[in-house]
Design an enzyme around this catalytic site. Structure first.
Site, PDB file in Angstrom:
ATOM      1  N   GLY A   1       0.815  -1.212   0.000  1.00 16.12           N
ATOM      2  CA  GLY A   1       0.000   0.000   0.000  1.00 16.12           C
ATOM      3  C   GLY A   1       0.845   1.257   0.000  1.00 16.12           C
ATOM      4  O   GLY A   1       0.568   2.216  -0.739  1.00 16.12           O
ATOM      5  N   TYR A   2       1.869   1.272   0.823  1.00 13.14           N
ATOM      6  CA  TYR A   2       2.761   2.426   0.907  1.00 13.14           C
ATOM      7  C   TYR A   2       3.455   2.665  -0.437  1.00 13.14           C
ATOM      8  O   TYR A   2       3.544   3.798  -0.915  1.00 13.14           O
ATOM      9  CB  TYR A   2       3.792   2.183   2.008  1.00 13.14           C
ATOM     10  CG  TYR A   2       4.672   3.358   2.328  1.00 13.14           C
ATOM     11  CD1 TYR A   2       4.254   4.346   3.228  1.00 13.14           C
ATOM     12  CD2 TYR A   2       5.932   3.489   1.756  1.00 13.14           C
ATOM     13  CE1 TYR A   2       5.072   5.431   3.528  1.00 13.14           C
ATOM     14  CE2 TYR A   2       6.747   4.556   2.057  1.00 13.14           C
ATOM     15  CZ  TYR A   2       6.314   5.531   2.950  1.00 13.14           C
ATOM     16  OH  TYR A   2       7.131   6.603   3.246  1.00 13.14           O
ATOM     17  N   THR A   3       3.928   1.581  -1.062  1.00 12.05           N
ATOM     18  CA  THR A   3       4.605   1.707  -2.348  1.00 12.05           C
ATOM     19  C   THR A   3       3.654   2.236  -3.415  1.00 12.05           C
ATOM     20  O   THR A   3       4.017   3.128  -4.199  1.00 12.05           O
ATOM     21  CB  THR A   3       5.178   0.345  -2.784  1.00 12.05           C
ATOM     22  OG1 THR A   3       6.127  -0.083  -1.801  1.00 12.05           O
ATOM     23  CG2 THR A   3       5.859   0.442  -4.134  1.00 12.05           C
TER      24      THR A   3
END
Length: 253
Positions: free
Chosen positions: A157-159
């Protein structure tokens, strides 16, 4: 006066309570800007970032806003865009991270990270940026990541969000550059903050990371100060749509 002088400017820094956001707010104040700090948990008065800004001789205002709440972000954008004193600099630094292997990554973690790290950034920037476009001037700086360029491990998700920030930076720059609004991003490398504590605490991962960094050390929040002031200043008047790595040489390896 120098091109880096921010005297008389009003800067909004999200995620300002600690770490990179606090360092960015301090750097902008030391360059002459008054600061509005925004965080979900920012103290109404007496915060460390407030002390930093006041010590630089500038004014500080604290605003609490939960970036996981879309309605709160919309209200914040409306309030900032409607102020009598316009916002000259918007630093979109608020963020969160959730770590889990992709096969086990919960939908709730994915949704929260995308909301805080990408959707909220667009919502706030749309409101404040529209006011800047109408005035014909303004500086917007996003906090991207090395994971705007790479895939990372156990942070899908962060990426995805940070790749989105890189694209959003370019998309807004394409539309707003002709209106006197500079939109750029900083991509911090491995910075010793709460977000990277799990990596710092893992001997094998920390060793592997350090061996990859040509500078031979983890970065600190203050390593982002110069890039922040540069992109917020007239020194970057002809800089649009870049994602500037501040990474100790990581991407050059």
């Amino acid at each position: 006066m120098t091109p880096f002088d921010l005297t008389g400017k009003l800067a909004v820094v999200t995620g300002a309570r600690r770490g990179i956001g606090r360092a960015m707010a301090r750097a902008l104040a030391e360059a002459g800007a008054d600061v509005i700090g925004v965080s979900a948990t920012l103290e109404e008065s007496g915060s460390e970032v407030e002390k930093d800004v006041l010590a630089a001789g500038r004014t500080f205002e604290a605003i609490r806003a939960d970036f996981a709440d879309p309605d709160a972000v919309r209200a914040l954008g409306t309030a900032l865009a409607g102020r009598d004193r316009p916002v000259d600099i918007l630093v979109n630094n608020a963020g969160t991270i959730r770590r889990a292997p992709a096969t086990e990554h919960p939908d709730t973690d994915w949704d929260t990270v995308l909301q805080v790290n990408l959707s909220a950034q667009f919502t706030l920037t749309r409101a404040v940026g529209a006011a800047m476009v109408a005035r014909g001037r303004g500086k917007i700086v996003f906090t991207a990541s090395l994971l705007s360029f790479q895939g990372g491990i156990t942070v899908p998700g962060y990426t995805a969000a940070k790749h989105g920030i890189a694209g959003l930076t370019k998309a807004l720059a394409n539309e707003w550059a002709a209106h006197g609004v500079n939109v750029n991003a900083i991509a911090p490398g491995y910075i010793a903050t709460d977000n990277t504590q799990a990596l710092q605490d893992d001997p094998a991962r920390s060793k592997a990371i350090l061996e990859r960094i040509p500078a031979g050390r983890w970065g600190g929040p203050d390593d982002l100060a110069g890039a922040t002031v540069f992109l917020a200043s007239d020194a970057a008047a002809y800089v649009h749509g870049i994602v500037l790595p501040v990474d100790g040489g990581w991407l050059g390896r």
